[in-house]
Design a protein around this motif. Sequence first.
Motif, short mmCIF file in Angstrom:
data_model
loop_
_atom_site.label_atom_id
_atom_site.label_comp_id
_atom_site.label_asym_id
_atom_site.label_seq_id
_atom_site.Cartn_x
_atom_site.Cartn_y
_atom_site.Cartn_z
N ILE A 27 4.19 9.31 -1.05
CA ILE A 27 5.32 8.43 -1.37
C ILE A 27 5.04 7.64 -2.64
O ILE A 27 5.91 7.52 -3.52
N ALA A 28 3.81 7.13 -2.77
CA ALA A 28 3.46 6.34 -3.97
C ALA A 28 3.51 7.19 -5.23
O ALA A 28 3.98 6.74 -6.27
N TRP A 29 3.00 8.41 -5.15
CA TRP A 29 2.90 9.24 -6.35
C TRP A 29 4.20 9.95 -6.71
O TRP A 29 4.45 10.20 -7.88
N TYR A 30 4.99 10.32 -5.71
CA TYR A 30 6.15 11.17 -5.98
C TYR A 30 7.50 10.59 -5.54
O TYR A 30 8.53 11.13 -5.89
N GLY A 31 7.49 9.53 -4.76
CA GLY A 31 8.74 8.97 -4.26
C GLY A 31 9.67 8.49 -5.36
O GLY A 31 10.90 8.54 -5.22
N HIS A 32 9.12 8.07 -6.47
CA HIS A 32 9.92 7.54 -7.57
C HIS A 32 10.69 8.64 -8.32
O HIS A 32 11.57 8.32 -9.12
N LEU A 33 10.37 9.90 -8.07
CA LEU A 33 11.04 10.97 -8.81
C LEU A 33 12.54 11.03 -8.54
O LEU A 33 13.28 11.57 -9.36
N TRP A 48 1.76 1.06 -6.80
CA TRP A 48 0.49 0.40 -6.50
C TRP A 48 0.54 -0.28 -5.13
O TRP A 48 -0.41 -0.22 -4.37
N GLY A 49 1.67 -0.92 -4.84
CA GLY A 49 1.82 -1.57 -3.54
C GLY A 49 1.75 -0.58 -2.39
O GLY A 49 1.11 -0.84 -1.37
N ILE A 50 2.39 0.55 -2.57
CA ILE A 50 2.36 1.59 -1.52
C ILE A 50 0.96 2.20 -1.43
O ILE A 50 0.44 2.44 -0.34
N PHE A 52 -1.82 0.83 -1.90
CA PHE A 52 -2.75 -0.05 -1.18
C PHE A 52 -2.93 0.42 0.25
O PHE A 52 -4.05 0.48 0.77
N PHE A 53 -1.83 0.79 0.91
CA PHE A 53 -1.91 1.23 2.30
C PHE A 53 -2.60 2.59 2.42
O PHE A 53 -3.24 2.88 3.43
N GLU A 54 -2.47 3.40 1.38
CA GLU A 54 -3.23 4.65 1.36
C GLU A 54 -4.72 4.35 1.42
O GLU A 54 -5.46 4.93 2.21
N TYR A 55 -5.18 3.42 0.60
CA TYR A 55 -6.60 3.09 0.57
C TYR A 55 -7.06 2.44 1.86
O TYR A 55 -8.20 2.65 2.28
N VAL A 56 -6.20 1.64 2.47
CA VAL A 56 -6.55 1.00 3.75
C VAL A 56 -6.88 2.06 4.80
O VAL A 56 -7.70 1.83 5.70
N LEU A 57 -6.28 3.23 4.69
CA LEU A 57 -6.54 4.32 5.64
C LEU A 57 -7.56 5.33 5.12
O LEU A 57 -8.37 5.86 5.87
N GLN A 58 -7.53 5.60 3.82
CA GLN A 58 -8.41 6.61 3.22
C GLN A 58 -9.88 6.20 3.29
O GLN A 58 -10.73 7.02 3.63
N VAL A 59 -10.17 4.96 2.97
CA VAL A 59 -11.57 4.52 2.96
C VAL A 59 -12.19 4.61 4.35
O VAL A 59 -13.27 5.20 4.51
N PRO A 60 -11.54 4.09 5.40
CA PRO A 60 -12.13 4.26 6.73
C PRO A 60 -12.19 5.73 7.16
O PRO A 60 -13.13 6.14 7.85
N ALA A 61 -11.21 6.52 6.77
CA ALA A 61 -11.24 7.95 7.13
C ALA A 61 -12.49 8.60 6.58
O ALA A 61 -13.17 9.36 7.28
N ASN A 62 -12.83 8.29 5.33
CA ASN A 62 -14.03 8.86 4.74
C ASN A 62 -15.31 8.27 5.33
O ASN A 62 -16.28 8.98 5.57
N ARG A 63 -15.29 6.98 5.59
CA ARG A 63 -16.49 6.35 6.16
C ARG A 63 -16.78 6.88 7.55
O ARG A 63 -17.90 7.29 7.85
N TYR A 64 -15.77 6.87 8.42
CA TYR A 64 -15.98 7.36 9.78
C TYR A 64 -16.14 8.88 9.80
O TYR A 64 -16.90 9.43 10.57
#
Length: 121
Positions: A27-33, A48-50, A52-64
Amino acid sequence: MSLPPAVLQSRWFPIVLLVFSNVFMTIAWYGHLKHKGSALWKVIIVSWGIAFFEYVLQVPANRYGNSVYSAPQLKIIQEVITLCVFCVFAMLYLGDRIRWNYVAAFICVLAAVAFAVVPKN
């Protein structure tokens, strides 16, 4: 985040996080099209605002996920998830058709995942 160890060491938990992370990313990368009339600076800030939520999930996904997958395995799995999420998004939101050559390329990426997660022995 305090989750039971069985959840954190599950092979599926990081995959679920990656799926939701990729929904936000797409959504962040392509929703604006579909909103090409919007000012680029506004699109960047909203993206960037959208993201942020990607990173909130991506970082724990990679860590766990790194407790059950190697970093290269996680990256390859993430790429397949990205393609799946993007295909659905492209068809439903952008109205694009998925052509045969896209499917062929996707099958190649799936083969890469299969090779990446094959047991070491």
